[in-house]
Design an enzyme around this catalytic site. Sequence first.
Site, PDB file in Angstrom:
ATOM      1  N   LYS A  53       0.832  -1.202   0.000  1.00 52.65           N
ATOM      2  CA  LYS A  53       0.000   0.000   0.000  1.00 52.65           C
ATOM      3  C   LYS A  53       0.870   1.258   0.000  1.00 52.65           C
ATOM      4  O   LYS A  53       0.621   2.202  -0.756  1.00 52.65           O
ATOM      5  CB  LYS A  53      -0.935  -0.008   1.231  1.00 52.65           C
ATOM      6  N   GLN A  97      -4.367  -1.252   9.613  1.00 52.67           N
ATOM      7  CA  GLN A  97      -4.391  -2.606   9.034  1.00 52.67           C
ATOM      8  C   GLN A  97      -5.017  -3.589  10.025  1.00 52.67           C
ATOM      9  O   GLN A  97      -4.677  -3.599  11.210  1.00 52.67           O
ATOM     10  CB  GLN A  97      -2.950  -3.027   8.662  1.00 52.67           C
ATOM     11  N   ASP A 120     -10.903   3.408   4.195  1.00 52.19           N
ATOM     12  CA  ASP A 120     -11.273   1.984   4.187  1.00 52.19           C
ATOM     13  C   ASP A 120     -12.788   1.818   4.208  1.00 52.19           C
ATOM     14  O   ASP A 120     -13.300   0.736   3.883  1.00 52.19           O
ATOM     15  CB  ASP A 120     -10.720   1.293   5.442  1.00 52.19           C
TER      16      ASP A 120
HETATM   17  N1  GUN Z   1      -6.988  -6.517   6.317  1.00 50.43           N
HETATM   18  C1  GUN Z   1      -7.350  -7.257   5.247  1.00 50.43           C
HETATM   19  N2  GUN Z   1      -7.912  -6.479   4.294  1.00 50.43           N
HETATM   20  C2  GUN Z   1      -7.905  -5.218   4.785  1.00 50.43           C
HETATM   21  C3  GUN Z   1      -8.351  -3.969   4.255  1.00 50.43           C
HETATM   22  O1  GUN Z   1      -8.897  -3.856   3.139  1.00 50.43           O
HETATM   23  N3  GUN Z   1      -8.141  -2.895   5.070  1.00 50.43           N
HETATM   24  C4  GUN Z   1      -7.579  -3.003   6.302  1.00 50.43           C
HETATM   25  N4  GUN Z   1      -7.440  -1.899   7.021  1.00 50.43           N
HETATM   26  N5  GUN Z   1      -7.157  -4.136   6.803  1.00 50.43           N
HETATM   27  C5  GUN Z   1      -7.320  -5.237   6.052  1.00 50.43           C
END
Ligand code: GUN
Length: 288
Positions: A53, A97, A120
């Site tokens: 990311k 995350q 998100d």
């Molecule tokens: N863990 C797995 N997928 C995601 C996501 O799309 N966003 C976040 N913040 N954590 C994750």
Amino acid sequence: MTAQLLDGNALGQKLRAGFKQRAEELAAQGMRPGLAVILVGEDPASQVYVRNKVNACQQAGFHSDKFTFPADVAPQVVLDKIAELNADPKIHGILVQLPLPRQFDADAVLDAIAAEKDVDGFRAENVGALMQGQPCFIPCTPYGVMKFFEDAGISLKGKEAVVVGRSNIVGKPMAMLLLHAGATVTICHSQTRDLAEHCRRADILVAAVGRPKMITGDMVKPGAVVIDVGINRLQDGPDAGKLCGDVDFASVKDVAAFITPVPGGVGPMTITMLLANTLESAERALNA
Ligand code: GUN
């Protein structure tokens, strides 16, 4: 193989080329989109996702900050960091995350993120807005899946859609987006009786459970669109260490009309839509 591949790397690149132009328009007005990513603990898969990311932000010319905390950090330390980022004008998106270690109340952490920076789309208000079909930040993975349908000209109106998995991150928002697009939606989960029978009715089948190769060719309707959200690392056998999805690609590719590969399918689209949400947040901040 009869199925056509839905290529997340190619579609991601195409969409990101469009973001570049929008980012340049912002830059001309002195604004650079900024994303802050918070990682708690040392989960290897989360470390990879976070690195990807941050790298994607850098490649897109966005500002990005990464904050890592040990697994035993006091939740208040993370809440204080979120409060600081909420007030930071360089930051337009904040991502924590998931999963978080056990001492955390994940909902309380997500709700601490300012609504206008919740790229998100996991805050309660964003979840509610998505349910009502109001403008909001759409969670990145299901948003990316919808882009596959749009790009390939796959109509969802009146289609039978089956989502396997009921997580807040993928399954539930995915079902809601399919519903808004006119599909008749079934959500299957660990307590569903006769999963295969539900799957075989699906024109659109989305697998998001985290169980390697659990959707096999005999569970798929001929001509279905199969979207594989799983990213699993195989533990044993000749392919130990390799990535695979929740879909048994080898058997499903001969039955489905469209299929996403793993890797190179949904994964790159999740990151692409994170960039899209961050860019949109920066544009909203400029126009506010
Ligand atoms: N863990 C797995 N997928 C995601 C996501 O799309 N966003 C976040 N913040 N954590 C994750």
